[in-house]
Design a protein around this motif. Sequence first.
Motif, PDB file in Angstrom:
ATOM      1  N   ALA A   1      51.559  34.581  26.176  1.00 19.47           N
ATOM      2  CA  ALA A   1      51.752  34.792  27.614  1.00 19.47           C
ATOM      3  C   ALA A   1      51.607  36.265  27.980  1.00 19.47           C
ATOM      4  CB  ALA A   1      53.123  34.269  28.035  1.00 19.47           C
ATOM      5  N   PHE A   2      52.259  37.134  27.222  1.00 14.51           N
ATOM      6  CA  PHE A   2      52.180  38.562  27.536  1.00 14.51           C
ATOM      7  C   PHE A   2      50.813  39.138  27.198  1.00 14.51           C
ATOM      8  CE2 PHE A   2      56.766  38.413  27.991  1.00 14.51           C
ATOM      9  CZ  PHE A   2      56.982  39.336  28.998  1.00 14.51           C
ATOM     10  N   SER A   3      50.161  38.603  26.158  1.00 13.28           N
ATOM     11  CA  SER A   3      48.830  39.099  25.819  1.00 13.28           C
ATOM     12  C   SER A   3      47.829  38.811  26.935  1.00 13.28           C
ATOM     13  CB  SER A   3      48.339  38.452  24.521  1.00 13.28           C
ATOM     14  OG  SER A   3      49.151  38.860  23.445  1.00 13.28           O
ATOM     15  N   THR A   4      48.013  37.675  27.619  1.00 14.69           N
ATOM     16  CA  THR A   4      47.097  37.336  28.706  1.00 14.69           C
ATOM     17  C   THR A   4      47.534  37.939  30.044  1.00 14.69           C
ATOM     18  OG1 THR A   4      48.283  35.244  29.043  1.00 14.69           O
ATOM     19  CG2 THR A   4      46.334  35.166  27.652  1.00 14.69           C
ATOM     20  N   PHE A   5      48.859  38.006  30.261  1.00 15.70           N
ATOM     21  CA  PHE A   5      49.343  38.395  31.582  1.00 15.70           C
ATOM     22  C   PHE A   5      49.710  39.873  31.689  1.00 15.70           C
ATOM     23  CE2 PHE A   5      52.041  38.248  35.408  1.00 15.70           C
ATOM     24  CZ  PHE A   5      51.272  37.414  36.211  1.00 15.70           C
ATOM     25  N   LEU A   6      49.875  40.557  30.562  1.00 16.07           N
ATOM     26  CA  LEU A   6      50.344  41.942  30.603  1.00 16.07           C
ATOM     27  C   LEU A   6      49.428  42.873  31.412  1.00 16.07           C
ATOM     28  CD1 LEU A   6      52.633  43.780  29.765  1.00 16.07           C
ATOM     29  CD2 LEU A   6      51.477  44.178  27.577  1.00 16.07           C
ATOM     30  N   PRO A   7      48.087  42.770  31.281  1.00 12.55           N
ATOM     31  CA  PRO A   7      47.259  43.641  32.132  1.00 12.55           C
ATOM     32  C   PRO A   7      47.532  43.435  33.619  1.00 12.55           C
ATOM     33  CG  PRO A   7      45.927  42.688  30.387  1.00 12.55           C
ATOM     34  CD  PRO A   7      47.257  41.991  30.337  1.00 12.55           C
ATOM     35  N   LYS A   8      47.654  42.168  34.020  1.00  9.47           N
ATOM     36  CA  LYS A   8      47.956  41.862  35.428  1.00  9.47           C
ATOM     37  C   LYS A   8      49.326  42.405  35.817  1.00  9.47           C
ATOM     38  CE  LYS A   8      47.747  39.806  39.440  1.00  9.47           C
ATOM     39  NZ  LYS A   8      46.954  40.455  40.502  1.00  9.47           N
ATOM     40  N   TYR A   9      50.301  42.220  34.940  1.00 10.73           N
ATOM     41  CA  TYR A   9      51.663  42.698  35.201  1.00 10.73           C
ATOM     42  C   TYR A   9      51.674  44.216  35.401  1.00 10.73           C
ATOM     43  CZ  TYR A   9      56.596  43.791  34.425  1.00 10.73           C
ATOM     44  OH  TYR A   9      57.878  44.270  34.560  1.00 10.73           O
ATOM     45  N   LEU A  10      51.067  44.943  34.474  1.00  9.60           N
ATOM     46  CA  LEU A  10      51.088  46.409  34.530  1.00  9.60           C
ATOM     47  C   LEU A  10      50.368  46.946  35.762  1.00  9.60           C
ATOM     48  CD1 LEU A  10      50.419  47.178  30.757  1.00  9.60           C
ATOM     49  CD2 LEU A  10      52.575  47.520  31.997  1.00  9.60           C
ATOM     50  N   MET A  11      49.212  46.344  36.088  1.00  5.19           N
ATOM     51  CA  MET A  11      48.447  46.848  37.237  1.00  5.19           C
ATOM     52  C   MET A  11      49.103  46.477  38.569  1.00  5.19           C
ATOM     53  SD  MET A  11      44.423  46.548  36.135  1.00  5.19           S
ATOM     54  CE  MET A  11      44.502  44.866  35.553  1.00  5.19           C
TER      55      MET A  11
ATOM     56  N   GLY B   1      53.722  27.065  24.918  1.00  5.73           N
ATOM     57  CA  GLY B   1      54.706  28.062  25.318  1.00  5.73           C
ATOM     58  C   GLY B   1      54.050  29.252  26.000  1.00  5.73           C
ATOM     59  N   GLY B   2      52.783  29.494  25.688  1.00  8.63           N
ATOM     60  CA  GLY B   2      52.053  30.575  26.340  1.00  8.63           C
ATOM     61  C   GLY B   2      51.306  30.132  27.587  1.00  8.63           C
ATOM     62  N   TYR B   3      51.205  28.819  27.796  1.00  9.64           N
ATOM     63  CA  TYR B   3      50.455  28.295  28.944  1.00  9.64           C
ATOM     64  C   TYR B   3      51.245  28.421  30.240  1.00  9.64           C
ATOM     65  CZ  TYR B   3      48.262  24.876  32.062  1.00  9.64           C
ATOM     66  OH  TYR B   3      47.681  24.263  33.137  1.00  9.64           O
ATOM     67  N   PHE B   4      52.525  28.085  30.198  1.00  9.96           N
ATOM     68  CA  PHE B   4      53.311  28.017  31.428  1.00  9.96           C
ATOM     69  C   PHE B   4      53.787  29.368  31.982  1.00  9.96           C
ATOM     70  CE2 PHE B   4      53.739  23.730  29.590  1.00  9.96           C
ATOM     71  CZ  PHE B   4      53.277  22.994  30.664  1.00  9.96           C
ATOM     72  N   PRO B   5      54.178  30.333  31.120  1.00 11.08           N
ATOM     73  CA  PRO B   5      54.694  31.587  31.694  1.00 11.08           C
ATOM     74  C   PRO B   5      53.775  32.300  32.688  1.00 11.08           C
ATOM     75  CG  PRO B   5      55.299  31.459  29.402  1.00 11.08           C
ATOM     76  CD  PRO B   5      54.390  30.301  29.667  1.00 11.08           C
ATOM     77  N   PRO B   6      52.449  32.418  32.437  1.00  5.12           N
ATOM     78  CA  PRO B   6      51.616  33.060  33.463  1.00  5.12           C
ATOM     79  C   PRO B   6      51.666  32.333  34.810  1.00  5.12           C
ATOM     80  CG  PRO B   6      50.419  32.974  31.392  1.00  5.12           C
ATOM     81  CD  PRO B   6      51.659  32.147  31.217  1.00  5.12           C
ATOM     82  N   LEU B   7      51.718  30.991  34.751  1.00  5.28           N
ATOM     83  CA  LEU B   7      51.811  30.227  35.996  1.00  5.28           C
ATOM     84  C   LEU B   7      53.164  30.474  36.675  1.00  5.28           C
ATOM     85  CD1 LEU B   7      50.322  26.794  34.798  1.00  5.28           C
ATOM     86  CD2 LEU B   7      49.154  28.625  36.045  1.00  5.28           C
ATOM     87  N   VAL B   8      54.221  30.520  35.850  1.00  2.00           N
ATOM     88  CA  VAL B   8      55.558  30.778  36.391  1.00  2.00           C
ATOM     89  C   VAL B   8      55.630  32.185  36.981  1.00  2.00           C
ATOM     90  CG1 VAL B   8      58.001  31.066  35.787  1.00  2.00           C
ATOM     91  CG2 VAL B   8      56.707  29.136  34.868  1.00  2.00           C
ATOM     92  N   MET B   9      55.056  33.166  36.259  1.00  2.00           N
ATOM     93  CA  MET B   9      55.083  34.550  36.740  1.00  2.00           C
ATOM     94  C   MET B   9      54.347  34.664  38.074  1.00  2.00           C
ATOM     95  SD  MET B   9      56.752  36.514  34.528  1.00  2.00           S
ATOM     96  CE  MET B   9      56.159  38.170  34.241  1.00  2.00           C
TER      97      MET B   9
ATOM     98  N   VAL C   1      44.564  33.838  39.862  1.00  2.00           N
ATOM     99  CA  VAL C   1      44.457  34.646  38.636  1.00  2.00           C
ATOM    100  C   VAL C   1      45.316  34.028  37.534  1.00  2.00           C
ATOM    101  CG1 VAL C   1      45.011  36.879  37.584  1.00  2.00           C
ATOM    102  CG2 VAL C   1      43.891  36.802  39.819  1.00  2.00           C
ATOM    103  N   SER C   2      46.531  33.610  37.875  1.00  2.00           N
ATOM    104  CA  SER C   2      47.423  32.996  36.881  1.00  2.00           C
ATOM    105  C   SER C   2      46.813  31.730  36.298  1.00  2.00           C
ATOM    106  CB  SER C   2      48.779  32.673  37.513  1.00  2.00           C
ATOM    107  OG  SER C   2      49.400  33.844  37.975  1.00  2.00           O
ATOM    108  N   LEU C   3      46.217  30.898  37.145  1.00  2.00           N
ATOM    109  CA  LEU C   3      45.573  29.663  36.666  1.00  2.00           C
ATOM    110  C   LEU C   3      44.395  29.980  35.765  1.00  2.00           C
ATOM    111  CD1 LEU C   3      45.481  26.582  36.791  1.00  2.00           C
ATOM    112  CD2 LEU C   3      44.019  26.765  38.821  1.00  2.00           C
ATOM    113  N   MET C   4      43.594  30.969  36.156  1.00  2.00           N
ATOM    114  CA  MET C   4      42.436  31.386  35.356  1.00  2.00           C
ATOM    115  C   MET C   4      42.884  31.844  33.962  1.00  2.00           C
ATOM    116  SD  MET C   4      39.934  34.612  36.154  1.00  2.00           S
ATOM    117  CE  MET C   4      41.274  35.799  35.915  1.00  2.00           C
ATOM    118  N   LEU C   5      43.985  32.601  33.895  1.00  2.00           N
ATOM    119  CA  LEU C   5      44.475  33.105  32.617  1.00  2.00           C
ATOM    120  C   LEU C   5      45.061  31.995  31.753  1.00  2.00           C
ATOM    121  CD1 LEU C   5      46.242  36.392  33.806  1.00  2.00           C
ATOM    122  CD2 LEU C   5      44.012  36.168  32.702  1.00  2.00           C
ATOM    123  N   ALA C   6      45.609  30.976  32.396  1.00  2.56           N
ATOM    124  CA  ALA C   6      46.270  29.906  31.648  1.00  2.56           C
ATOM    125  C   ALA C   6      45.294  28.885  31.070  1.00  2.56           C
ATOM    126  CB  ALA C   6      47.276  29.193  32.555  1.00  2.56           C
ATOM    127  N   MET C   7      44.106  28.751  31.644  1.00  8.59           N
ATOM    128  CA  MET C   7      43.188  27.683  31.233  1.00  8.59           C
ATOM    129  C   MET C   7      42.813  27.712  29.752  1.00  8.59           C
ATOM    130  SD  MET C   7      43.039  25.712  33.716  1.00  8.59           S
ATOM    131  CE  MET C   7      41.730  24.573  33.310  1.00  8.59           C
TER     132      MET C   7
END
Length: 410
Positions: free
Chosen positions: A240-250, A362-370, A59-65
């Motif tokens: 990063a938060f715009s892409t990953f926040l739904p995943k984070y919250l759920m 700067g927005g590419y790496f955080p979802p992968l790191v998270m 999921v993180s890779l999909m969001l980062a692409m």
Amino acid sequence: MSSSTTEKPATAAEPDLRGGLRQVILATLASTVGFWAWMAIAPLQNIYATDMGLDQGQVSLMLAMPVLVGALGRIVVGAMTDRFGGRKMFTLVLLAAVPPVLLVALAGSIGSYWLLLVSGFLLGVAGTIFAVGIPFASAWFPPARRGLANGIFGMGMIGTAVSAFATPRLAEGIGYLATHLLIAAVMVVMAVVVWFGMRESPVWKPSHQALIPKVTGALKLVITWQMSFLYAIVFGGFVAFSTFLPKYLMTIYPDDVDAVGAGTRTALFAAAAVVARPIGGVLADRFGPKVISLVSLAGIVATAYIVGQQPPEGVLTGVVFILMAAAMGLGMGAVFAWVGPSTPPDKVGAVTGVVAAAGGLGGYFPPLVMGATYQAETNSYALGLWLLVLVGAAALVVAGMLRDARAPKP
């Protein structure tokens, strides 16, 4: 007679910037559509994860692409804008992003994760639209008001909120395929409106310098690297938060937040950053971009620390995320108000492209790191958030050491 003769040269020397606000608003609408397309995958990530059986890393890779091409492509698109102008480049970017949107629709329809990765990679073209608008908007306003101009154009990030709020609802209401066909149709219509309704500023002059020397020239400027680092924090954090926040919250609040609720919260997060961005530009014009950047970075560090404590879902969490987004928005407006007075006019597009690319990266790496630092035993992303705190603190120190820059007052 002599007085009228003396007045003519002064009048002739004044560039006619009337209609500039209308042009910048049109550019903002084009950017809104581009951001909507760029963020088309993130709001439906739960559907992809369920239908394709994806784990955290996938999921993180999909969001980062989409972020990758949206970042690196800005370097090229920014330099091309210096040469071909905003009208042509807005139209080109909008039309070039239509096929990837349709490919995303196909990938989701047939349940192919690898096709989704490829189409998400190509979808990044839509994210390069930002590098078109900054030089276009700057050329329509005098130097002392370019923080405002870039702030208004930056409100095109509302496309992120539109995507987070509307895309899951449209998918539920009219269907997955129809939603993507609608996004593609809106992009085509917007491209037509831009082609017939947009014009270049009379101040703008095409640069005929070759692409590689132009980008190389931008990379040789110290200001490019300084602003790239700061923008990687403020805009990168936002992406990063715009892409990953739904995943984070759920993930963190599975009993309290569903896909639609996560989309609504993400839309509010994006809207807070959008509203704060022009305010950051105006405040930077008035007080200097350095002060506003320091306030922004301090806000990011403080709110990231609170989020890392994983407070219960509710009003506190919502307020903290909105304050974080507002801090990021202020910083985005301030950084580009810093770029303008510090950059040679013929290199604004190229420098903008590089700085915008740094923001995207700067927005590419955080979802992968998270995804990589997620601790399943404790259901926690605390380590990833601590990294944001540390990087933000480093940026705060760097910004404090830099020299302020303001455009001369008219």
